[in-house]
Scaffold this motif. Structure first.
Motif, PDB file in Angstrom:
ATOM      1  N   GLU A 197       0.834  -1.204   0.000  1.00  0.00           N
ATOM      2  CA  GLU A 197       0.000   0.000   0.000  1.00  0.00           C
ATOM      3  C   GLU A 197       0.875   1.265   0.000  1.00  0.00           C
ATOM      4  O   GLU A 197       0.603   2.215  -0.731  1.00  0.00           O
ATOM      5  CB  GLU A 197      -0.934   0.002   1.215  1.00  0.00           C
ATOM      6  CG  GLU A 197      -2.013  -1.071   1.165  1.00  0.00           C
ATOM      7  CD  GLU A 197      -1.527  -2.490   1.493  1.00  0.00           C
ATOM      8  OE1 GLU A 197      -2.309  -3.429   1.309  1.00  0.00           O
ATOM      9  OE2 GLU A 197      -0.356  -2.652   1.931  1.00  0.00           O
ATOM     10  N   LEU A 198       1.942   1.257   0.804  1.00  0.00           N
ATOM     11  CA  LEU A 198       2.825   2.425   0.864  1.00  0.00           C
ATOM     12  C   LEU A 198       3.542   2.652  -0.467  1.00  0.00           C
ATOM     13  O   LEU A 198       3.678   3.794  -0.912  1.00  0.00           O
ATOM     14  CB  LEU A 198       3.836   2.281   2.001  1.00  0.00           C
ATOM     15  CG  LEU A 198       3.255   2.313   3.415  1.00  0.00           C
ATOM     16  CD1 LEU A 198       4.348   2.114   4.458  1.00  0.00           C
ATOM     17  CD2 LEU A 198       2.498   3.606   3.674  1.00  0.00           C
TER      18      LEU A 198
ATOM     19  N   GLY B  44       2.913   3.929   7.764  1.00  0.00           N
ATOM     20  CA  GLY B  44       2.447   2.558   7.914  1.00  0.00           C
ATOM     21  C   GLY B  44       2.168   2.310   9.386  1.00  0.00           C
ATOM     22  O   GLY B  44       3.082   2.056  10.153  1.00  0.00           O
ATOM     23  N   PHE B  45       0.932   2.476   9.778  1.00  0.00           N
ATOM     24  CA  PHE B  45       0.535   2.243  11.160  1.00  0.00           C
ATOM     25  C   PHE B  45       0.211   0.763  11.345  1.00  0.00           C
ATOM     26  O   PHE B  45       0.080   0.012  10.382  1.00  0.00           O
ATOM     27  CB  PHE B  45      -0.703   3.079  11.519  1.00  0.00           C
ATOM     28  CG  PHE B  45      -0.466   4.565  11.484  1.00  0.00           C
ATOM     29  CD1 PHE B  45       0.470   5.162  12.312  1.00  0.00           C
ATOM     30  CD2 PHE B  45      -1.190   5.371  10.614  1.00  0.00           C
ATOM     31  CE1 PHE B  45       0.680   6.530  12.294  1.00  0.00           C
ATOM     32  CE2 PHE B  45      -0.990   6.746  10.582  1.00  0.00           C
ATOM     33  CZ  PHE B  45      -0.052   7.334  11.424  1.00  0.00           C
ATOM     34  N   LYS B  46       0.026   0.374  12.571  1.00  0.00           N
ATOM     35  CA  LYS B  46      -0.315  -1.026  12.870  1.00  0.00           C
ATOM     36  C   LYS B  46      -1.631  -1.414  12.194  1.00  0.00           C
ATOM     37  O   LYS B  46      -1.755  -2.483  11.596  1.00  0.00           O
ATOM     38  CB  LYS B  46      -0.426  -1.187  14.389  1.00  0.00           C
ATOM     39  CG  LYS B  46      -0.604  -2.586  14.872  1.00  0.00           C
ATOM     40  CD  LYS B  46      -0.619  -2.601  16.393  1.00  0.00           C
ATOM     41  CE  LYS B  46      -0.728  -3.996  16.931  1.00  0.00           C
ATOM     42  NZ  LYS B  46      -0.719  -4.011  18.397  1.00  0.00           N
ATOM     43  N   GLU B  47      -2.631  -0.530  12.282  1.00  0.00           N
ATOM     44  CA  GLU B  47      -3.972  -0.856  11.795  1.00  0.00           C
ATOM     45  C   GLU B  47      -4.271  -0.406  10.364  1.00  0.00           C
ATOM     46  O   GLU B  47      -5.264  -0.816   9.785  1.00  0.00           O
ATOM     47  CB  GLU B  47      -5.031  -0.304  12.753  1.00  0.00           C
ATOM     48  CG  GLU B  47      -4.986   1.194  12.983  1.00  0.00           C
ATOM     49  CD  GLU B  47      -3.901   1.669  13.959  1.00  0.00           C
ATOM     50  OE1 GLU B  47      -3.551   2.862  13.895  1.00  0.00           O
ATOM     51  OE2 GLU B  47      -3.378   0.874  14.743  1.00  0.00           O
ATOM     52  N   ASN B  48      -3.411   0.442   9.782  1.00  0.00           N
ATOM     53  CA  ASN B  48      -3.673   0.906   8.418  1.00  0.00           C
ATOM     54  C   ASN B  48      -2.471   1.638   7.824  1.00  0.00           C
ATOM     55  O   ASN B  48      -1.575   2.065   8.546  1.00  0.00           O
ATOM     56  CB  ASN B  48      -4.898   1.844   8.385  1.00  0.00           C
ATOM     57  CG  ASN B  48      -4.729   3.066   9.253  1.00  0.00           C
ATOM     58  OD1 ASN B  48      -5.120   3.068  10.419  1.00  0.00           O
ATOM     59  ND2 ASN B  48      -4.135   4.111   8.716  1.00  0.00           N
TER      60      ASN B  48
ATOM     61  N   MET C   6      -6.050  12.937   6.745  1.00  0.00           N
ATOM     62  CA  MET C   6      -5.470  11.810   6.023  1.00  0.00           C
ATOM     63  C   MET C   6      -6.513  10.819   5.522  1.00  0.00           C
ATOM     64  O   MET C   6      -7.628  10.764   6.020  1.00  0.00           O
ATOM     65  CB  MET C   6      -4.464  11.099   6.913  1.00  0.00           C
ATOM     66  CG  MET C   6      -5.058  10.439   8.140  1.00  0.00           C
ATOM     67  SD  MET C   6      -3.714   9.763   9.153  1.00  0.00           S
ATOM     68  CE  MET C   6      -4.669   8.836  10.332  1.00  0.00           C
ATOM     69  N   PHE C   7      -6.071  10.068   4.513  1.00  0.00           N
ATOM     70  CA  PHE C   7      -6.791   8.893   4.036  1.00  0.00           C
ATOM     71  C   PHE C   7      -6.245   7.716   4.827  1.00  0.00           C
ATOM     72  O   PHE C   7      -5.045   7.645   5.089  1.00  0.00           O
ATOM     73  CB  PHE C   7      -6.478   8.602   2.565  1.00  0.00           C
ATOM     74  CG  PHE C   7      -7.067   9.539   1.561  1.00  0.00           C
ATOM     75  CD1 PHE C   7      -8.427   9.537   1.286  1.00  0.00           C
ATOM     76  CD2 PHE C   7      -6.245  10.399   0.830  1.00  0.00           C
ATOM     77  CE1 PHE C   7      -8.965  10.362   0.308  1.00  0.00           C
ATOM     78  CE2 PHE C   7      -6.777  11.231  -0.137  1.00  0.00           C
ATOM     79  CZ  PHE C   7      -8.135  11.217  -0.398  1.00  0.00           C
ATOM     80  N   LYS C   8      -7.089   6.734   5.143  1.00  0.00           N
ATOM     81  CA  LYS C   8      -6.648   5.490   5.766  1.00  0.00           C
ATOM     82  C   LYS C   8      -6.995   4.339   4.824  1.00  0.00           C
ATOM     83  O   LYS C   8      -8.090   4.315   4.263  1.00  0.00           O
ATOM     84  CB  LYS C   8      -7.363   5.269   7.102  1.00  0.00           C
ATOM     85  CG  LYS C   8      -6.945   6.218   8.196  1.00  0.00           C
ATOM     86  CD  LYS C   8      -7.688   5.868   9.481  1.00  0.00           C
ATOM     87  CE  LYS C   8      -7.260   6.718  10.641  1.00  0.00           C
ATOM     88  NZ  LYS C   8      -7.951   6.324  11.881  1.00  0.00           N
ATOM     89  N   PHE C   9      -6.057   3.405   4.691  1.00  0.00           N
ATOM     90  CA  PHE C   9      -6.260   2.263   3.804  1.00  0.00           C
ATOM     91  C   PHE C   9      -5.870   0.965   4.504  1.00  0.00           C
ATOM     92  O   PHE C   9      -4.861   0.911   5.199  1.00  0.00           O
ATOM     93  CB  PHE C   9      -5.415   2.397   2.540  1.00  0.00           C
ATOM     94  CG  PHE C   9      -5.683   3.659   1.765  1.00  0.00           C
ATOM     95  CD1 PHE C   9      -6.816   3.774   0.982  1.00  0.00           C
ATOM     96  CD2 PHE C   9      -4.801   4.735   1.833  1.00  0.00           C
ATOM     97  CE1 PHE C   9      -7.067   4.941   0.260  1.00  0.00           C
ATOM     98  CE2 PHE C   9      -5.041   5.898   1.112  1.00  0.00           C
ATOM     99  CZ  PHE C   9      -6.173   6.005   0.330  1.00  0.00           C
TER     100      PHE C   9
END
Length: 195
Positions: A21-22, A57-61, A91-94
């Motif tokens: 995703e990143l 890049g977070f833990k959940e998204n 921000m957008f979260k994916f």
């Protein structure tokens, strides 16, 4: 290879949180004409030296953040604040590549709008800081002129970050401990998350 380029390549090769995703978000940002720099332990995307977007890049998204996100029109209501105390960033979260692919055109539109805001020199109108400093911080500043001078020299955002961090614990002793642990960082003019 430029030092920033080496750090950025290391970031993308080492990241374990949402690597696909990143990389997809990176490709979109670079394709929109943004420069890639290494700031705050990750890739930051700039236009003519001004910060426009950042990816996390977070833990959940995985997330794509805009520094002046509150100024974006966001007609579909897709942007969210990263936290309760966020005043400018949105921000957008994916949680999957398919989500990015599904709204890629929209992402590109938001990026173009963010670039136009940067070109225009748009600023987020932040009200005077409404943060109340905890008693422990006020006492520490009064007792330590060197700390007070350094704290007052910090940017408003850094002061706000520290004040929120210091005020968070319920126990006074924990607040005092946090202030003591942050002293060297404050004297160095650094924010809470800076190395």
């Amino acid at each position: 290879m430029h030092a920033d380029a080496e750090k950025i390549e290391a970031f993308f090769s080492d990241t374990k949180a949402w690597p696909t995703e990143l990389r997809a978000l990176r490709a979109i940002l670079l394709d929109c004409g943004l420069a890639e720099e290494f700031k705050w332990r990750g890739p930051c995307y700039t236009y003519d030296g001004g910060n426009v977007a950042i990816i996390w890049g977070f833990k959940e998204n995985a997330a794509l953040g805009f520094f002046r996100g509150v100024l974006l029109k966001d007609p579909e209501g897709l942007l969210v604040a990263p936290g309760d105390n966020s005043r400018a960033v949105r921000m957008f979260k994916f949680t999957g590549l398919d989500q990015i692919t599904a709204i890629e055109t929209t992402i590109r539109d938001y990026v173009r709008e963010a670039i136009e805001l940067e070109k225009a020199g748009a600023k987020v109108d932040l009200p005077k800081d409404d943060i109340v400093y905890p008693e422990e911080l006020l006492a520490a500043l009064e007792e330590d002129p060197e700390l007070q001078e350094a704290f007052e020299a910090l940017t408003p955002g850094r002061k706000r970050g520290y004040a929120l961090h210091f005020a968070q614990p319920k126990q006074s002793a924990t607040r005092v401990s946090r202030i003591e642990k942050s002293r060297d960082r404050i004297l160095a003019g650094k924010g809470l998350q800076e190395r």
